[in-house]
Structure formats: C-alpha cells, structure tokens
Design a protein around this motif. Structure first.
Motif, mmCIF file in Angstrom:
data_model
loop_
_atom_site.group_PDB
_atom_site.id
_atom_site.type_symbol
_atom_site.label_atom_id
_atom_site.label_comp_id
_atom_site.label_asym_id
_atom_site.label_seq_id
_atom_site.Cartn_x
_atom_site.Cartn_y
_atom_site.Cartn_z
ATOM 1 N N PHE A 10 -24.141 -35.702 10.254
ATOM 2 C CA PHE A 10 -25.012 -34.952 11.157
ATOM 3 C C PHE A 10 -24.611 -33.488 11.070
ATOM 4 N N ILE A 11 -25.575 -32.628 10.718
ATOM 5 C CA ILE A 11 -25.300 -31.197 10.529
ATOM 6 C C ILE A 11 -26.178 -30.400 11.474
ATOM 7 N N THR A 12 -25.557 -29.584 12.319
ATOM 8 C CA THR A 12 -26.346 -28.691 13.176
ATOM 9 C C THR A 12 -26.582 -27.376 12.443
ATOM 10 N N GLY A 13 -27.714 -26.754 12.763
ATOM 11 C CA GLY A 13 -28.060 -25.496 12.099
ATOM 12 C C GLY A 13 -28.264 -25.671 10.615
ATOM 13 N N MET A 26 -23.592 -31.999 0.523
ATOM 14 C CA MET A 26 -23.324 -33.385 0.907
ATOM 15 C C MET A 26 -24.292 -34.341 0.217
ATOM 16 N N ALA A 27 -25.556 -33.940 0.113
ATOM 17 C CA ALA A 27 -26.547 -34.795 -0.543
ATOM 18 C C ALA A 27 -26.211 -35.004 -2.015
ATOM 19 N N GLU A 28 -25.706 -33.964 -2.650
ATOM 20 C CA GLU A 28 -25.309 -34.086 -4.058
ATOM 21 C C GLU A 28 -24.239 -35.160 -4.245
ATOM 22 N N ARG A 29 -23.501 -35.446 -3.189
ATOM 23 C CA ARG A 29 -22.440 -36.449 -3.249
ATOM 24 C C ARG A 29 -22.858 -37.774 -2.634
ATOM 25 N N GLY A 30 -24.175 -37.915 -2.415
ATOM 26 C CA GLY A 30 -24.721 -39.196 -1.988
ATOM 27 C C GLY A 30 -24.662 -39.468 -0.507
ATOM 28 N N CYS A 31 -24.433 -38.446 0.298
ATOM 29 C CA CYS A 31 -24.326 -38.620 1.743
ATOM 30 C C CYS A 31 -25.707 -38.531 2.392
ATOM 31 N N ASN A 32 -26.040 -39.504 3.216
ATOM 32 C CA ASN A 32 -27.277 -39.457 3.997
ATOM 33 C C ASN A 32 -27.116 -38.454 5.130
ATOM 34 N N LEU A 33 -28.237 -37.898 5.584
ATOM 35 C CA LEU A 33 -28.146 -36.741 6.466
ATOM 36 C C LEU A 33 -29.069 -36.821 7.679
ATOM 37 N N ILE A 34 -28.555 -36.351 8.804
ATOM 38 C CA ILE A 34 -29.347 -36.066 9.996
ATOM 39 C C ILE A 34 -29.231 -34.566 10.208
ATOM 40 N N MET A 53 -32.967 -35.883 -3.926
ATOM 41 C CA MET A 53 -31.664 -36.195 -4.528
ATOM 42 C C MET A 53 -31.308 -37.668 -4.365
ATOM 43 N N GLY A 54 -32.148 -38.409 -3.643
ATOM 44 C CA GLY A 54 -31.934 -39.851 -3.531
ATOM 45 C C GLY A 54 -31.234 -40.305 -2.272
ATOM 46 N N VAL A 55 -31.063 -39.402 -1.294
ATOM 47 C CA VAL A 55 -30.431 -39.815 -0.035
ATOM 48 C C VAL A 55 -31.482 -39.914 1.061
ATOM 49 N N LYS A 56 -31.118 -40.579 2.133
ATOM 50 C CA LYS A 56 -31.985 -40.669 3.301
ATOM 51 C C LYS A 56 -31.742 -39.463 4.191
ATOM 52 N N ALA A 57 -32.789 -39.032 4.880
ATOM 53 C CA ALA A 57 -32.635 -37.867 5.748
ATOM 54 C C ALA A 57 -33.588 -37.953 6.926
ATOM 55 N N TYR A 58 -33.081 -37.548 8.074
ATOM 56 C CA TYR A 58 -33.879 -37.413 9.281
ATOM 57 C C TYR A 58 -33.713 -35.991 9.815
#
Length: 250
Positions: A10-13, A26-34, A53-58
C-alpha cells in the motif's frame, strides 16, 4: 532480502513524484499494489502502467488532512480482502515557507500534523496488528532531513513527531518479522521539493524502499536515500543491514 513477488504493498501519494516511481519499482519486482491519491483520477495512469507489468492494482482515495477520510479509506482496503504486507507512507505536505516565521499561523502546525504525522500513524495502527498476527510486515514512513529551519516549522515539527512515533512503535516489534523504518529521500525535484532541489526524484530509489526489503528483524532505522543512490537493490539492502543501526531514541 525479502522477495516481494505476489505480496501486496500500500503506497500513499502514489500518483506522482517518489510515490509514483516507487509504485513502478515495486511492480517491476512482481508486487501487487494498492495506490492512494487524493482523487482516483490521479492514479489512473500508474494503475494502467503497473497492471501492464502483470501485477494486480487497486486505487483508493483519501484526504489525509481528514482522519475520517483516512479511516474510510482503510475500511475500503479491508473490503478488498487482501493482506497488506508492505506499507509505504510516502505522502506528505509542506504547507508553506514563512520568511516572517514569528508570524507562523497555527494552521501550519495543525494541517502539517494531520497530514504528515496523524495520517501515517493511523495507517500504522491499522495494519500493524494484522502484520503482527500474520508474522510478517514492513512499514516505511517517509521523513525529512530538514533541520535548523524555522521557516518551515510546521512541516519539520510534524516530521520529527513521525520519527518519534516510528521509533517507538518499532521498538515494540524489534526482533520480529514486522519491521518499521524511516526513509529520508533527500531534497529532490518533486512538487514538494521544488525545481531548485539538487537531486532528481530517481536518485531516491532504491533508498526510500530499502526498508521494505531488509530481512534482519531490526526496526527503528533511518535510511537516508541519497546514501544508496546508484546502487542495485541487492547492494542497498546489504549496506542497510550491515551499516545502518536502529535509533535508540528520537
């Protein structure tokens, strides 16, 4: 070093500046993101980019100056049904530069503390119990190296308070696999730092993220991002674990 592939951060800003660059990293390393911003429209671009990049994101939104808005955002994240493994409290606000600092208004302090201290604290309080129960978590709170500068008193005081909260909370987690860290990006050419800053935003990576990847059960460290500029992530994590010691107090 922590493998973030398949984990959730979870990343703010996250719509611009260092938060945006951190999301891509983070996405380049396969991390899903909020990804948080003040308005969902602001994060459309980065959500599209990281999904490619193949990750999930909200995307979520909140006005960090409003604690009720922060709490509503956290409830929305809970409703997603995913475990947040990593928190990057990147968002911050520099209210004003007061040449006549003896006339600093109260609102410089109240707004600065709501955005830069209270919002990150609420986020920590929300996710830390879940991380503790699960036995894993990383929280990185973005601070500032600003000092001896009464022209930005509200901002600097709010960051000092965040440092204190992070070190004290980190003490309760020390020796576990829930690690709290501070990251100082340095003075970078972002919307907050301005165009006269000496450092490109890219120079803050991987330093601002190293706290998400350390794996030695030590909380309460302050990572100065410019000390890691130009390094690979592996080099940065090795340096962080070997050379940066926890702050005993703040």
């Amino acid at each position: 070093m922590v493998n973030v592939k398949g984990k959730w951060a979870f990343i703010t800003g996250a719509a611009r500046g260092i938060g945006y660059l951190s999301a891509l990293y983070m996405a380049e390393r396969g991390c899903n993101l909020i990804l948080h911003s003040r308005d969902l429209e602001h994060t459309k671009k980065v959500v599209d980019e990281v999904e490619k990049m193949g990750v999930k994101a909200y995307a979520v939104s909140a006005e960090l100056v409003n604690p009720d808005s922060v709490k509503a955002m956290l409830a929305e994240i809970d409703a997603l049904g995913v475990d947040v493994d990593i928190v990057l409290n990147n968002a911050g606000m520099q209210i004003a530069y007061r040449t006549e600092y003896f006339e600093t208004p109260v609102s410089d302090y109240t707004d600065s503390f709501l955005i830069n201290t209270i919002a990150p604290a609420l986020i920590c309080y929300h996710f830390m119990p879940k991380m503790k129960e699960k036995g894993f978590g990383r929280i990185v709170n973005t601070t500032s190296g600003i000092r001896l500068d009464p022209y930005q008193a509200g901002y600097s005081a709010s960051k000092a308070a965040l440092n204190k909260i992070t070190v004290d909370l980190g003490y309760t987690m020390d020796g576990t696999d829930v690690i709290l860290s501070l990251a100082d990006p340095g003075w970078c050419r972002t919307d907050l730092g301005g165009d006269k800053a000496p450092n490109a935003p890219e120079s803050a990576l991987p330093g601002v993220l190293v706290g998400a990847f350390v794996d030695d059960k030590k909380s309460g460290r302050l990572f100065s991002a410019q000390d890691f500029a130009g390094m690979s992530l592996e080099e940065a994590v090795k340096k962080a674990e070997e050379e940066v010691q926890p702050l005993e107090e703040y």
